[in-house]
Design an enzyme around this catalytic site. Structure first.
Site, PDB file in Angstrom:
ATOM      1  N   GLY A 185     -18.863  12.055  10.456  1.00  9.28           N
ATOM      2  CA  GLY A 185     -20.133  11.978  11.180  1.00  9.28           C
ATOM      3  C   GLY A 185     -20.464  10.549  11.557  1.00  9.28           C
ATOM      4  N   GLY A 187     -15.826   5.659  19.563  1.00  8.59           N
ATOM      5  CA  GLY A 187     -14.467   5.784  19.023  1.00  8.59           C
ATOM      6  C   GLY A 187     -14.142   7.240  18.707  1.00  8.59           C
ATOM      7  CG  HIS A 188     -16.191   9.284  15.563  1.00 11.98           C
ATOM      8  ND1 HIS A 188     -17.234   8.450  15.252  1.00 11.98           N
ATOM      9  CD2 HIS A 188     -15.441   9.387  14.449  1.00 11.98           C
ATOM     10  CE1 HIS A 188     -17.127   8.056  13.999  1.00 11.98           C
ATOM     11  NE2 HIS A 188     -16.043   8.602  13.476  1.00 11.98           N
ATOM     12  CB  SER A 214     -16.812   0.726  11.989  1.00 13.25           C
ATOM     13  OG  SER A 214     -17.144   1.138  10.674  1.00 13.25           O
TER      14      SER A 214
END
Ligand code: PAF
Length: 282
Positions: A34, A39-40, A189
């Site tokens: 989560g 990036g995800h 991040s």
């Protein structure tokens, strides 16, 4: 725009994936904890290009945190994650199980890892890769995806997961996606949310220093000297501690006596209590 459906049980996930498979559809899994960022979303986009159905799992896995680490304060905002996935498109299912669904009462099994799981992160987070391998194996068994996508930011984790899939004979192909960075080079991040302004400025230096080390090695500086100068440059830039700056074999992460064709420089350093990792090819 496609709004994903949220499911919380392994049974529901199995029923859905079995149904997709019966209809000849290929399935991709993007495992996450989560606090989703661009990036995800790049992992989701990569999966979407390869398969018909994409499952994003959201689960903050307690077994990969040591008692003194940030499990309690790790950012959690499932509503925001859901909105982000919905507006990016490409996700069919969000799998967000409660703790007891993946770790039922009396849970007593762990996957033990070696090979690329030795050294670097493991020296500072000895519990970490066993925790990651256990949850990733559970997710791959539950979703039985054709592909699973991991980010290169956690480069050692990526190699550990590839090794896991190979060693356990899992049918899932492990794919990786390049690191997504801020304009100053800071790798995206979820933990970047912890930084104040000055810490954030210093954090951006990690990527710059890795680039400098890579250039030094390419121009003939020894491995030991490259690592030493990287450590010194990070402390000089304002990091509080440097766990490692290491130049390794990119395929195995084994230590090197001298330069080889395929190398990777990896680093971990802490600023204001937040530990950052980053890496790049040499
Ligand atoms: O990289 C992460 O976010 C986690 O380590 C993972 C792979 C989702 C396992 O909990």
């Amino acid at each position: 725009m496609q709004s994903p459906t949220t499911i919380t049980s392994v049974g529901e996930l199995r029923a859905l994936t079995e149904n997709w498979r019966r209809n000849g559809q290929r399935i991709g899994l993007v495992p996450t904890m989560g606090a989703l960022h661009a990036g995800h979303l790049s992992l989701v986009a990569l999966a979407r290009n390869r398969v018909d159905r994409v499952v994003v799992s959201i689960f903050v896995n307690p077994f990969q945190f040591a008692p003194h680490e940030d499990f309690e304060r790790y950012p959690r905002n499932i509503e925001e994650d859901y909105t982000r996935l919905a507006s990016a498109g490409g996700t069919d299912i969000v799998f967000a199980p409660p703790l007891g669904e993946l770790y039922p009462h009396g849970f007593a099994t762990r996957i033990e890892v070696a090979g690329p799981a030795r050294g670097l992160e493991a020296e500072f987070r000895p519990h970490f890769f066993s925790g990651v391998a256990t949850i990733v194996a559970k997710l791959l068994i539950a979703a039985t995806p054709d592909i699973a996508v991991f980010g290169e930011k956690d480069y050692q984790q990526l190699l550990v997961v590839r090794r896991l899939a190979l060693d356990l004979g899992l049918a899932t192909e492990i794919l990786s996606a390049p690191i997504v960075r801020e304009s100053d080079g800071l790798a995206l991040s979820s933990r970047n949310a912890y930084f104040g302004t000055n810490e954030r400025r210093i954090a951006g230096q990690l990527n710059r220093v890795l680039g400098q080390v890579a250039t030094e090695i390419q121009s003939g500086v020894s491995i030991a000297e490259g690592e030493r100068s990287g450590q010194a440059a990070l402390l000089e830039a304002g990091f509080d501690t440097v766990d490692y700056v290491a130049i390794r074999d990119a395929a195995t992460l084994s230590q090197l006596d001298g330069p080889i064709g395929n190398m990777r420089v990896l680093a971990a350093a802490t600023i204001g209590g937040t530990r950052l990792i980053d890496n790049m090819p040499v």
